[in-house]
Design an enzyme around this catalytic site. Structure first.
Site, short mmCIF file in Angstrom:
data_model
loop_
_atom_site.label_atom_id
_atom_site.label_comp_id
_atom_site.label_asym_id
_atom_site.label_seq_id
_atom_site.Cartn_x
_atom_site.Cartn_y
_atom_site.Cartn_z
N LYS A 52 35.70 8.67 13.53
CA LYS A 52 36.12 8.22 12.20
C LYS A 52 35.87 9.33 11.16
CE LYS A 52 35.24 3.50 13.60
NZ LYS A 52 34.36 2.31 13.55
N GLN A 96 28.80 0.37 11.33
CA GLN A 96 29.24 0.47 12.73
C GLN A 96 28.59 -0.64 13.56
OE1 GLN A 96 31.58 2.67 14.11
NE2 GLN A 96 31.33 1.32 15.86
N ASP A 119 36.77 -2.43 6.79
CA ASP A 119 36.89 -3.00 8.14
C ASP A 119 37.50 -4.40 8.11
OD1 ASP A 119 36.34 -1.37 10.30
OD2 ASP A 119 34.18 -1.70 10.25
C1 BQF Z 1 41.18 5.31 23.10
C2 BQF Z 1 34.94 -0.52 19.29
C3 BQF Z 1 34.11 -2.21 20.79
C4 BQF Z 1 32.97 -2.38 20.01
C5 BQF Z 1 32.82 -1.63 18.85
C6 BQF Z 1 40.39 5.68 20.77
C7 BQF Z 1 38.57 4.41 19.86
C8 BQF Z 1 38.42 3.81 21.09
C9 BQF Z 1 39.25 4.11 22.15
C10 BQF Z 1 37.70 4.05 18.72
C11 BQF Z 1 35.92 0.47 18.88
C12 BQF Z 1 37.14 0.73 19.70
C13 BQF Z 1 35.67 1.25 17.76
C14 BQF Z 1 40.25 5.04 21.99
C15 BQF Z 1 36.60 2.35 17.31
C16 BQF Z 1 38.14 1.60 18.99
O1 BQF Z 1 41.92 6.31 23.08
O2 BQF Z 1 41.26 4.47 24.01
C17 BQF Z 1 39.56 5.36 19.71
O3 BQF Z 1 37.15 4.94 18.13
N1 BQF Z 1 37.50 2.72 18.35
C18 BQF Z 1 34.49 0.99 17.00
O4 BQF Z 1 34.24 1.63 15.99
O5 BQF Z 1 33.63 0.05 17.40
C19 BQF Z 1 33.80 -0.70 18.51
C20 BQF Z 1 35.08 -1.30 20.44
#
Ligand code: BQF
Length: 294
Positions: A52, A96, A119
């Site tokens: 991010k 987060q 968010d």
């Molecule tokens: C990809 C997230 C579960 C719990 C908390 C690209 C992200 C993920 C995968 C990413 C996620 C999932 C995020 C891919 C943010 C998505 O190419 O498959 C990017 O950065 N995510 C999060 O901040 O918290 C989570 C999933």
């Protein structure tokens, strides 16, 4: 079968955001500023938050990262939230997830000023979304809408089946796809752990959104010929052929399902990247006062 390319789309979106930030800079306007709070050392969370911050750099946003040790108390975290709520330079911020077990995620989410809740997790934004009022949409559902929009996928009158009823994905995407307009006007079935005959429900889907958190759960013979499949899953599973010993799998058995689809998102490189792009879109909206006014 066409791949719904989250890498391509997210890069497109970031290029559009970067161009707009350039214009803002030329006109001497306020530069969007996203802040993030991370508590503890969860490795996946570190990766997510880093990506991010990296995206902010790519589009020309200012970013701030507040790192807190795992032992941070709820009171200490709430004080940081208040500080960001009151910082006029911060347009939006995220906490987060997941948080350590001793912290109540709901209490923290409630403390975020809805005007800075990029968010879209605060109940005020959730309620406004549900009523079709201007709101910060949660990033993953918003990323899914953006995929449908940018690939011109027809949604009106389609039967959409959602797997999973989380507050962050399943429940909001079911609301968003059932509302009036594009993308929307779907007939939606929201399925969950108590659903009686899940394969039978999934077989009725013109559009399937899988957000259940079980690797390769959706099998080839559950998917109607020509369906659009959106795979939200990010599951780490053992794979001896990989250096790391693991690989990332979606909630859909991609190999088996893809040949039956008109469109399908890959994992990785699908919805996850769009989630991050949507967060950037929300941050620019926050800076411009697009949801709540200036
Ligand atoms: C990809 C997230 C579960 C719990 C908390 C690209 C992200 C993920 C995968 C990413 C996620 C999932 C995020 C891919 C943010 C998505 O190419 O498959 C990017 O950065 N995510 C999060 O901040 O918290 C989570 C999933």
């Amino acid at each position: 079968m066409t791949l719904l390319d989250g890498k391509l789309l997210s890069e497109q979106i970031k290029a559009e955001l970067a161009a707009e930030v350039e214009q803002i800079k030329l006109q001497g306007g306020k530069i969007p500023h996203l802040a993030a709070i991370i508590v503890g050392e969860n490795p996946a969370s570190q990766v997510y938050v880093s990506s991010k911050i990296r995206s902010c750099e790519q589009v020309g946003f200012k970013s701030s990262l507040v790192r807190c040790e795992a032992a941070t108390t709820q009171e200490e975290l709430l004080a940081i939230v208040q500080k960001l709520n009151n910082d006029p330079d911060v347009d939006g911020f995220i906490v987060q997830l997941p948080l350590p077990k001793h912290i109540d995620e709901e209490a923290v989410t409630l403390a975020i000023d809805p005007k800075k809740d990029v968010d879209g997790f605060h109940p005020v934004n959730f309620g406004r979304m549900a009523q079709g009022l201007p709101a910060f949409l949660p990033a993953t559902p918003m990323g899914i809408l953006e995929i449908l929009r940018r690939y011109n996928i027809e949604t009106s009158g389609k039967h959409c089946v959602v797997l999973g009823r989380s507050n962050i994905v399943g429940t909001p995407i079911s609301i968003l796809l059932s509302r009036k307009g594009y993308p929307g006007d779907c007939t939606v079935t929201l399925t969950h752990s108590r659903t009686k005959d899940l394969p039978a429900e999934v077989r009725r889907a013109d559009i399937l959104v899988a957000a259940i958190g079980i690797p390769e759960f959706v099998k080839a013979d559950w998917v109607k010929e020509g369906a659009v499949v959106i795979d939200v899953g990010i599951n780490r599973i053992p794979d001896e052929s990989k250096k790391s010993g693991t690989r990332i799998a979606g909630d859909v058995d991609f190999e088996g399902v893809a040949p039956h689809c008109s469109f399908i998102t890959p994992v990785p490189g699908g919805v996850g990247l769009m989630t991050v792009a949507a967060l950037m879109m929300n941050t620019l909206k926050a800076c411009k006062g697009e949801i709540y006014g200036k």
